[in-house]
Design a protein around this motif. Structure first.
Motif, PDB file in Angstrom:
ATOM      1  N   GLN A 194       0.827  -1.208   0.000  1.00  0.00           N
ATOM      2  CA  GLN A 194       0.000   0.000   0.000  1.00  0.00           C
ATOM      3  C   GLN A 194       0.861   1.258   0.000  1.00  0.00           C
ATOM      4  N   VAL A 195       1.977   1.211   0.723  1.00  0.00           N
ATOM      5  CA  VAL A 195       2.909   2.346   0.712  1.00  0.00           C
ATOM      6  C   VAL A 195       3.462   2.544  -0.698  1.00  0.00           C
ATOM      7  N   GLY A 196       3.819   1.441  -1.358  1.00  0.00           N
ATOM      8  CA  GLY A 196       4.334   1.524  -2.717  1.00  0.00           C
ATOM      9  C   GLY A 196       3.334   2.094  -3.696  1.00  0.00           C
ATOM     10  N   LEU A 197       2.051   1.830  -3.460  1.00  0.00           N
ATOM     11  CA  LEU A 197       1.002   2.367  -4.323  1.00  0.00           C
ATOM     12  C   LEU A 197       0.710   3.842  -4.036  1.00  0.00           C
ATOM     13  N   GLY A 198       1.163   4.330  -2.884  1.00  0.00           N
ATOM     14  CA  GLY A 198       0.925   5.719  -2.515  1.00  0.00           C
ATOM     15  C   GLY A 198      -0.366   5.951  -1.771  1.00  0.00           C
ATOM     16  N   VAL A 199      -1.021   4.875  -1.303  1.00  0.00           N
ATOM     17  CA  VAL A 199      -2.289   5.046  -0.588  1.00  0.00           C
ATOM     18  C   VAL A 199      -2.108   5.014   0.923  1.00  0.00           C
ATOM     19  N   ALA A 200      -0.880   4.772   1.393  1.00  0.00           N
ATOM     20  CA  ALA A 200      -0.597   4.775   2.828  1.00  0.00           C
ATOM     21  C   ALA A 200       0.855   5.180   3.037  1.00  0.00           C
ATOM     22  N   THR A 201       1.190   5.510   4.270  1.00  0.00           N
ATOM     23  CA  THR A 201       2.569   5.824   4.643  1.00  0.00           C
ATOM     24  C   THR A 201       3.046   4.773   5.638  1.00  0.00           C
ATOM     25  N   PRO A 202       4.349   4.630   5.824  1.00  0.00           N
ATOM     26  CA  PRO A 202       4.830   3.661   6.815  1.00  0.00           C
ATOM     27  C   PRO A 202       4.245   3.868   8.206  1.00  0.00           C
ATOM     28  N   SER A 203       3.947   5.107   8.561  1.00  0.00           N
ATOM     29  CA  SER A 203       3.398   5.373   9.897  1.00  0.00           C
ATOM     30  C   SER A 203       1.984   4.829  10.063  1.00  0.00           C
ATOM     31  N   GLN A 204       1.317   4.496   8.968  1.00  0.00           N
ATOM     32  CA  GLN A 204      -0.027   3.920   9.027  1.00  0.00           C
ATOM     33  C   GLN A 204      -0.002   2.396   9.071  1.00  0.00           C
ATOM     34  N   CYS A 205       1.169   1.799   9.010  1.00  0.00           N
ATOM     35  CA  CYS A 205       1.288   0.344   8.995  1.00  0.00           C
ATOM     36  C   CYS A 205       1.290  -0.180  10.428  1.00  0.00           C
ATOM     37  N   ALA A 206       0.228  -0.878  10.790  1.00  0.00           N
ATOM     38  CA  ALA A 206       0.046  -1.323  12.175  1.00  0.00           C
ATOM     39  C   ALA A 206       0.789  -2.610  12.489  1.00  0.00           C
ATOM     40  N   LEU A 207       1.122  -3.378  11.462  1.00  0.00           N
ATOM     41  CA  LEU A 207       1.709  -4.692  11.668  1.00  0.00           C
ATOM     42  C   LEU A 207       3.204  -4.680  11.357  1.00  0.00           C
ATOM     43  N   THR A 208       3.997  -5.234  12.263  1.00  0.00           N
ATOM     44  CA  THR A 208       5.428  -5.421  12.008  1.00  0.00           C
ATOM     45  C   THR A 208       5.856  -6.785  12.530  1.00  0.00           C
ATOM     46  N   ILE A 209       6.999  -7.242  12.042  1.00  0.00           N
ATOM     47  CA  ILE A 209       7.598  -8.479  12.536  1.00  0.00           C
ATOM     48  C   ILE A 209       8.863  -8.118  13.285  1.00  0.00           C
ATOM     49  N   LEU A 210       8.974  -8.600  14.512  1.00  0.00           N
ATOM     50  CA  LEU A 210      10.195  -8.405  15.286  1.00  0.00           C
ATOM     51  C   LEU A 210      11.188  -9.488  14.881  1.00  0.00           C
ATOM     52  N   ALA A 211      12.400  -9.069  14.483  1.00  0.00           N
ATOM     53  CA  ALA A 211      13.413  -9.997  13.991  1.00  0.00           C
ATOM     54  C   ALA A 211      14.734  -9.759  14.706  1.00  0.00           C
ATOM     55  N   SER A 212      15.577 -10.785  14.683  1.00  0.00           N
ATOM     56  CA  SER A 212      16.912 -10.682  15.283  1.00  0.00           C
ATOM     57  C   SER A 212      17.983 -10.862  14.221  1.00  0.00           C
ATOM     58  N   ILE A 213      19.113 -10.178  14.433  1.00  0.00           N
ATOM     59  CA  ILE A 213      20.298 -10.413  13.608  1.00  0.00           C
ATOM     60  C   ILE A 213      20.956 -11.692  14.122  1.00  0.00           C
ATOM     61  N   VAL A 214      21.042 -12.695  13.254  1.00  0.00           N
ATOM     62  CA  VAL A 214      21.595 -13.990  13.684  1.00  0.00           C
ATOM     63  C   VAL A 214      22.993 -14.254  13.120  1.00  0.00           C
ATOM     64  N   SER A 215      23.410 -13.429  12.153  1.00  0.00           N
ATOM     65  CA  SER A 215      24.752 -13.587  11.590  1.00  0.00           C
ATOM     66  C   SER A 215      25.155 -12.287  10.914  1.00  0.00           C
ATOM     67  N   VAL A 216      26.421 -11.926  11.056  1.00  0.00           N
ATOM     68  CA  VAL A 216      26.960 -10.711  10.437  1.00  0.00           C
ATOM     69  C   VAL A 216      28.136 -11.106   9.555  1.00  0.00           C
ATOM     70  N   LEU A 267      23.866  -8.926   6.315  1.00  0.00           N
ATOM     71  CA  LEU A 267      23.341  -9.320   7.620  1.00  0.00           C
ATOM     72  C   LEU A 267      22.295 -10.409   7.391  1.00  0.00           C
ATOM     73  N   ILE A 268      22.195 -11.337   8.327  1.00  0.00           N
ATOM     74  CA  ILE A 268      21.194 -12.386   8.238  1.00  0.00           C
ATOM     75  C   ILE A 268      20.225 -12.236   9.403  1.00  0.00           C
ATOM     76  N   LEU A 269      18.920 -12.220   9.092  1.00  0.00           N
ATOM     77  CA  LEU A 269      17.871 -12.116  10.108  1.00  0.00           C
ATOM     78  C   LEU A 269      17.092 -13.424  10.162  1.00  0.00           C
ATOM     79  N   ASP A 270      16.392 -13.649  11.284  1.00  0.00           N
ATOM     80  CA  ASP A 270      15.678 -14.912  11.467  1.00  0.00           C
ATOM     81  C   ASP A 270      14.230 -14.860  10.961  1.00  0.00           C
ATOM     82  N   THR A 271      14.002 -14.120   9.894  1.00  0.00           N
ATOM     83  CA  THR A 271      12.660 -13.978   9.314  1.00  0.00           C
ATOM     84  C   THR A 271      12.725 -14.323   7.832  1.00  0.00           C
ATOM     85  N   GLY A 272      12.636 -15.592   7.521  1.00  0.00           N
ATOM     86  CA  GLY A 272      12.639 -16.011   6.137  1.00  0.00           C
ATOM     87  C   GLY A 272      11.251 -15.959   5.531  1.00  0.00           C
TER      88      GLY A 272
END
Length: 367
Positions: A243-265, A270-275
């Motif tokens: 929706q942000v890419g389409l221009g109908v929303a901004t990142p601040s309107q995005c209610a959902l996020t995934i919490l991820a960790s850096i597992v390798s550098v 960088l590698i995160l644990d969210t495949g």
């Protein structure tokens, strides 16, 4: 770090910002009320009984679902007005539908004469079933063409076990738009198809009370069109990077996020644990890749999630970064609807403080 901070969670975890969710739902409700039309949210985005009840408390007239199994679960939870926006026809599903129709006010989509006859036959020994004709407004998925509506409506006059009182469509091709002007044009075309189809049905002797449109990109514009009686946005509860890419929303309107960790550098990554099992492989919908990478890492513009395997997100680094091993980040997903279906629960928070945990109740409800 406080004991109830989101950063105390193990990863990957699904986070839901309640302040943003409430603001998004309030905005949709206000748009519907301002235009004096109904709001029937599509729950396939969040798959949550509690979020459904938040929407109903804000004036939603009922809900939309994609699958019969979702409808069964929501009816059991007490939801009484449910549109199944899907053309059901198999014997197994029609048998379940008969049972469900005794528990709630159920409406299903009809998009062919053959399907209409099968549903009519199945309901021969029970009360008539309310149905809406689904018309194709450009997505070229399900739905009859406008020029086919007259034939279908004429045939349905001979089917006494079906009660036709609505027309609807889904302008999913709006996800392939390249500008807001194009989205507005699609919204007008979407409404035109519904209104023309409703007129044809009324000329055939039906009373069409419901003229319903969907699609998060178009609903704000379609809501303003005279004759439309209902909007059915789903993704607008959460929004996402599509929706942000389409221009109908901004990142601040995005209610959902995934919490991820850096597992390798590594030197160049960088590698995160969210495949793909946490972020999905979506980079757009219906033909348009309108985002860069596989989600936006908040507060780290130097990081791009360049590729995914099942358990790993591989991120490139465009300049020096402060991130190091075990650090945690939040990622806005490209497609929130798919991502919600990948997790068992939401961790609700306000300003990073965890306030509750809610189940993704309809996760995996695909039948």
């Amino acid at each position: 770090m406080t004991i109830n901070s989101i950063n105390t969670l193990d990863t990957p975890s699904l986070l839901l910002d309640m302040a943003v969710l409430e603001k998004n739902l309030d905005e949709i409700s206000q748009i519907a009320k301002y235009n004096q039309i109904n709001w029937r949210p599509h729950i396939k985005t969040h798959k949550s009984i509690k979020i459904t009840k938040m929407q109903l408390e804000r004036g939603a007239c009922g809900i939309t679902v994609a699958k019969l199994e979702e409808a069964e679960m929501m009816a059991k939870a007490g939801v009484r007005d449910i549109l199944i926006a899907y053309p059901l026809s198999s014997p197994q599903k029609l048998e379940r539908l008969i049972s469900l129709a005794k528990q709630a006010e159920i409406t299903i989509a009809i998009d062919s004469i053959a399907q209409a006859k099968l549903v009519n036959q199945a309901f021969s020994n029970t009360s008539p079933l309310t149905v809406w004709i689904k018309v194709n407004s450009g997505l070229n998925r399900c739905g009859v063409e406008v020029e086919e509506v007259k034939e279908l409506a004429t045939e349905m006059k001979q089917l006494p076990n079906l009660h036709l009182n609505g027309i609807f469509t889904h302008a999913g091709h709006s996800y392939a738009a390249t500008s807001l002007e194009q989205i507005k044009d699609i919204a007008h075309s979407e409404a035109k198809v519904v209104l023309e189809s409703a007129k044809i049905c009324e000329q055939a002797g039906f009373t069409i009370l419901h003229r319903s449109i969907g699609s998060t990109p178009t609903f704000k514009y379609g809501a303003e069109i005279n004759g439309i009686t209902e909007i059915r946005p789903g993704n607008a509860a959460f929004y996402d990077m599509c929706q942000v890419g389409l221009g109908v929303a901004t990142p601040s309107q995005c209610a959902l996020t995934i919490l991820a960790s850096i597992v390798s550098v590594k030197k160049d990554r960088l590698i995160l644990d969210t495949g793909s099992k946490a972020l999905s492989l979506d980079q757009g919908a219906h033909g348009n890749k309108n985002v860069i990478g596989f989600g936006k890492v908040l507060n780290h513009p130097e990081i791009t999630i360049a590729r995914l395997s099942e358990e790993h997100a591989i991120a490139t680094v465009s300049e020096e970064t402060t991130l190091s091993l075990t650090d945690k980040v939040q990622i806005i997903p490209n497609h929130a609807c798919v991502v919600a279906n990948l997790f068992d629960e939401y961790h609700l928070h306000r300003n990073g403080t965890i306030i509750d945990t809610w189940s993704v109740d309809a996760r995996g409800k695909m039948k």
